[in-house]
Scaffold this motif. Structure first.
Motif, mmCIF file in Angstrom:
data_model
loop_
_atom_site.group_PDB
_atom_site.id
_atom_site.type_symbol
_atom_site.label_atom_id
_atom_site.label_comp_id
_atom_site.label_asym_id
_atom_site.label_seq_id
_atom_site.Cartn_x
_atom_site.Cartn_y
_atom_site.Cartn_z
ATOM 1 N N LYS A 102 20.765 6.155 -10.072
ATOM 2 C CA LYS A 102 21.573 7.423 -10.522
ATOM 3 C C LYS A 102 20.757 8.684 -10.897
ATOM 4 C CE LYS A 102 23.267 4.995 -14.609
ATOM 5 N NZ LYS A 102 23.054 4.270 -16.219
ATOM 6 N N ALA A 103 19.248 7.923 -10.919
ATOM 7 C CA ALA A 103 17.967 8.911 -10.343
ATOM 8 C C ALA A 103 18.363 9.372 -9.182
ATOM 9 C CB ALA A 103 17.114 8.529 -11.056
ATOM 10 N N ILE A 104 18.925 9.268 -7.630
ATOM 11 C CA ILE A 104 18.886 10.533 -7.081
ATOM 12 C C ILE A 104 19.908 10.207 -7.079
ATOM 13 C CG2 ILE A 104 18.571 9.716 -4.533
ATOM 14 C CD1 ILE A 104 16.979 6.884 -4.746
ATOM 15 N N TYR A 105 21.012 9.761 -7.031
ATOM 16 C CA TYR A 105 22.388 10.767 -6.121
ATOM 17 C C TYR A 105 23.222 11.013 -7.711
ATOM 18 C CZ TYR A 105 22.063 7.294 -2.288
ATOM 19 O OH TYR A 105 21.747 6.607 -1.730
ATOM 20 N N GLY A 106 22.482 10.981 -8.820
ATOM 21 C CA GLY A 106 23.053 11.700 -9.698
ATOM 22 C C GLY A 106 22.245 12.871 -10.409
ATOM 23 N N SER B 66 0.850 -1.105 0.207
ATOM 24 C CA SER B 66 -0.090 0.086 0.073
ATOM 25 C C SER B 66 0.674 1.759 0.171
ATOM 26 C CB SER B 66 -1.145 -0.042 1.316
ATOM 27 O OG SER B 66 -1.354 1.186 1.349
ATOM 28 N N ARG B 67 1.648 1.609 0.738
ATOM 29 C CA ARG B 67 1.978 2.379 1.170
ATOM 30 C C ARG B 67 3.679 2.799 -0.525
ATOM 31 N NH1 ARG B 67 5.593 3.030 6.714
ATOM 32 N NH2 ARG B 67 6.317 5.563 5.554
ATOM 33 N N TYR B 68 4.263 1.658 -0.438
ATOM 34 C CA TYR B 68 4.905 1.716 -2.080
ATOM 35 C C TYR B 68 4.574 1.589 -2.726
ATOM 36 C CZ TYR B 68 8.941 0.027 -4.974
ATOM 37 O OH TYR B 68 9.969 0.133 -6.158
ATOM 38 N N ASN B 69 3.094 1.682 -3.226
ATOM 39 C CA ASN B 69 2.041 1.924 -4.353
ATOM 40 C C ASN B 69 1.817 3.538 -4.337
ATOM 41 O OD1 ASN B 69 2.357 -0.837 -5.621
ATOM 42 N ND2 ASN B 69 0.754 -0.993 -4.443
ATOM 43 N N SER B 70 1.859 4.341 -3.737
ATOM 44 C CA SER B 70 1.857 5.250 -2.379
ATOM 45 C C SER B 70 2.467 5.972 -3.616
ATOM 46 C CB SER B 70 1.001 5.679 -1.409
ATOM 47 O OG SER B 70 1.077 7.007 -1.265
ATOM 48 N N HIS B 71 3.633 5.697 -2.720
ATOM 49 C CA HIS B 71 4.952 6.633 -3.415
ATOM 50 C C HIS B 71 5.449 6.611 -4.735
ATOM 51 C CE1 HIS B 71 6.227 7.377 0.944
ATOM 52 N NE2 HIS B 71 6.606 6.004 0.811
ATOM 53 N N GLU B 72 5.215 5.222 -5.400
ATOM 54 C CA GLU B 72 5.322 5.291 -7.163
ATOM 55 C C GLU B 72 4.343 5.954 -7.695
ATOM 56 O OE1 GLU B 72 5.786 0.802 -10.157
ATOM 57 O OE2 GLU B 72 4.933 0.655 -8.087
ATOM 58 N N GLU B 73 2.729 5.917 -7.103
ATOM 59 C CA GLU B 73 2.508 6.557 -7.873
ATOM 60 C C GLU B 73 3.207 8.258 -8.007
ATOM 61 O OE1 GLU B 73 -0.429 6.231 -10.263
ATOM 62 O OE2 GLU B 73 0.506 3.611 -9.710
ATOM 63 N N ARG B 74 2.752 8.542 -6.450
ATOM 64 C CA ARG B 74 3.334 10.354 -6.456
ATOM 65 C C ARG B 74 4.773 10.489 -7.427
ATOM 66 N NH1 ARG B 74 3.784 9.694 -1.547
ATOM 67 N NH2 ARG B 74 1.494 9.917 -1.122
ATOM 68 N N PHE B 75 5.333 9.513 -7.577
ATOM 69 C CA PHE B 75 6.818 9.659 -8.396
ATOM 70 C C PHE B 75 6.446 9.790 -9.776
ATOM 71 C CE2 PHE B 75 10.662 7.940 -10.537
ATOM 72 C CZ PHE B 75 11.649 9.107 -10.745
ATOM 73 N N GLN C 146 11.806 13.260 -3.326
ATOM 74 C CA GLN C 146 11.853 12.674 -2.350
ATOM 75 C C GLN C 146 10.620 11.292 -2.497
ATOM 76 O OE1 GLN C 146 9.480 15.498 -0.031
ATOM 77 N NE2 GLN C 146 10.304 14.799 2.038
ATOM 78 N N SER C 147 9.620 11.585 -3.226
ATOM 79 C CA SER C 147 9.095 10.184 -3.427
ATOM 80 C C SER C 147 9.578 8.662 -3.681
ATOM 81 C CB SER C 147 8.011 10.155 -4.939
ATOM 82 O OG SER C 147 7.141 11.521 -3.705
ATOM 83 N N LEU C 148 11.332 9.430 -4.964
ATOM 84 C CA LEU C 148 11.624 7.885 -4.796
ATOM 85 C C LEU C 148 12.569 7.594 -3.828
ATOM 86 C CD1 LEU C 148 13.146 5.941 -7.685
ATOM 87 C CD2 LEU C 148 14.397 8.014 -7.595
ATOM 88 N N GLU C 149 13.034 8.526 -3.271
ATOM 89 C CA GLU C 149 13.683 8.128 -2.510
ATOM 90 C C GLU C 149 13.404 7.359 -1.009
ATOM 91 O OE1 GLU C 149 15.747 11.410 -0.485
ATOM 92 O OE2 GLU C 149 16.588 11.654 -2.296
ATOM 93 N N LYS C 150 11.972 7.472 -0.894
ATOM 94 C CA LYS C 150 11.480 6.993 0.291
ATOM 95 C C LYS C 150 10.558 5.880 -0.078
ATOM 96 C CE LYS C 150 9.172 11.112 2.260
ATOM 97 N NZ LYS C 150 7.510 12.151 2.738
ATOM 98 N N ALA C 151 10.360 5.155 -1.822
ATOM 99 C CA ALA C 151 9.927 4.135 -2.335
ATOM 100 C C ALA C 151 11.096 3.122 -1.982
ATOM 101 C CB ALA C 151 9.442 4.460 -3.880
ATOM 102 N N VAL C 152 12.465 3.831 -1.976
ATOM 103 C CA VAL C 152 13.716 2.773 -2.382
ATOM 104 C C VAL C 152 13.684 2.370 -0.564
ATOM 105 C CG1 VAL C 152 16.329 2.127 -2.683
ATOM 106 C CG2 VAL C 152 14.426 3.307 -4.383
ATOM 107 N N SER C 153 13.618 3.410 0.115
ATOM 108 C CA SER C 153 14.387 3.222 1.779
ATOM 109 C C SER C 153 12.462 1.586 1.882
ATOM 110 C CB SER C 153 14.088 4.218 2.275
ATOM 111 O OG SER C 153 14.538 4.631 3.934
#
Length: 303
Positions: free
Chosen positions: A261-265, A197-206, A213-220
């Motif tokens: 690559k997307a987060i740090y680069g 539920s939470r992962y899909n929420s971050h993925e849709e927001r990204f 920030q949404s991508l970082e939260k999804a990976v974390s």
């Protein structure tokens, strides 16, 4: 025959008769009055020649109108050829006669004969508490109820606790593994639903905003979920260590490198939507690991 000899002969016969006469025992109560059912003592004493065998009334004797409660006897005491036997009888009476008498005997044993000698009767006066009885009797119709202190039934509680503990122990012994397995599957399913539920929420927001920030939260969230699922500190691993942990899985390797690559680069890769595909690969991999752990728990019974 001279008169003097006659007198001497008569005196001799009278003395012999007195010598053969058996003395009577002495019996008396310790008081003159008694209440209904009250204990009182009757003392029986008999003095006799030491050569004479005497028996006092046993406990089986009929003490009517009294009842025997206890008998206390004393050893025979002999002095100057005279023996003394004595006993104290503790009695009570439930008869209502105003005057009640008792005379106990002693038994003289001689050769093949037994002589019964009674003491002089002694009496007690019944102390009556009720002087007159009205007929018909007056029955008290209205009474006050006495307050009874409520007491907790501790023995019953202990019995229930022991029975419950025994029952639960048997249930756990028979169904313990099945219960543990069901609970683990329940927790596994609940954790996965919460993660998805939470992962899909971050993925849709990204996908909608492209916010890092949404991508970082999804990976974390993905790393934390796998840490709990695998019971290993994956959330503290580097990307290279995670790939090695999962034996160089192609999807994990590709997805994590795209996300790094997307987060740090700050680059979403040259091909549009690659990061979105990477998030999808991470979601599928987490679901795959969830199924693997579920099968391991189910197969634990056969192992």
């Amino acid at each position: 025959m001279p008169r003097g000899y006659i007198i001497i002969l008569l005196c001799s016969l009278q003395a012999g008769a007195w010598g053969q006469q058996i003395p009577r025992p002495e019996g008396s109560f310790n008081r003159d009055t008694a209440r209904l059912g009250e204990l009182l003592q009757y003392t029986l004493v008999h003095h006799h020649p030491a050569t004479q065998e005497v028996v006092l009334p046993p406990e089986s004797y009929n003490f009517a109108p009294f009842e025997l409660v206890r008998k206390d006897f004393f050893p025979t005491a002999t002095k100057a050829g005279i023996s003394t036997d004595s006993a104290i009888y503790t009695l009570r009476s439930f008869e209502i006669e105003p005057v009640q008498q008792l005379a106990l005997p002693v038994y003289i044993l001689s050769n093949q004969d037994t002589t019964e000698v009674f003491a002089t009767a002694d009496a007690v006066v019944l102390h009556q508490l009720v002087k007159e009885v009205q007929e018909p009797l007056q029955v008290k119709a209205d009474t006050e109820l006495a307050t009874v202190e409520e007491r907790f039934n501790w023995p019953e509680l202990v019995l229930w606790l022991v029975a419950s503990a025994t029952f639960l122990s048997l249930v756990w012994l028979i169904f313990g593994q099945a219960i543990q397995r069901k609970y683990k599957l329940y927790r596994l399913r609940k954790d996965h639903v919460y993660f998805a539920s939470r992962y899909n929420s971050h993925e849709e927001r990204f996908k909608k905003t492209g916010a890092m920030q949404s991508l970082e939260k999804a990976v974390s969230l993905w790393k934390n979920y796998l840490t709990k699922l695998e019971r290993s500190a994956i959330n503290s691993f580097t990307t290279k260590e995670i790939v090695e942990y999962y034996e160089n899985d192609e999807e994990v390797n590709t997805a994590l490198r795209i996300c790094d690559k997307a987060i740090y680069g700050n680059v979403q890769t040259e091909t549009e939507g690659e990061t979105n595909l990477a998030l999808g690969m991470l979601r599928r991999f987490a679901k795959s690991r969830h199924k693997t752990q579920r099968e391991l728990i189910k197969n634990a019974k056969s192992k």
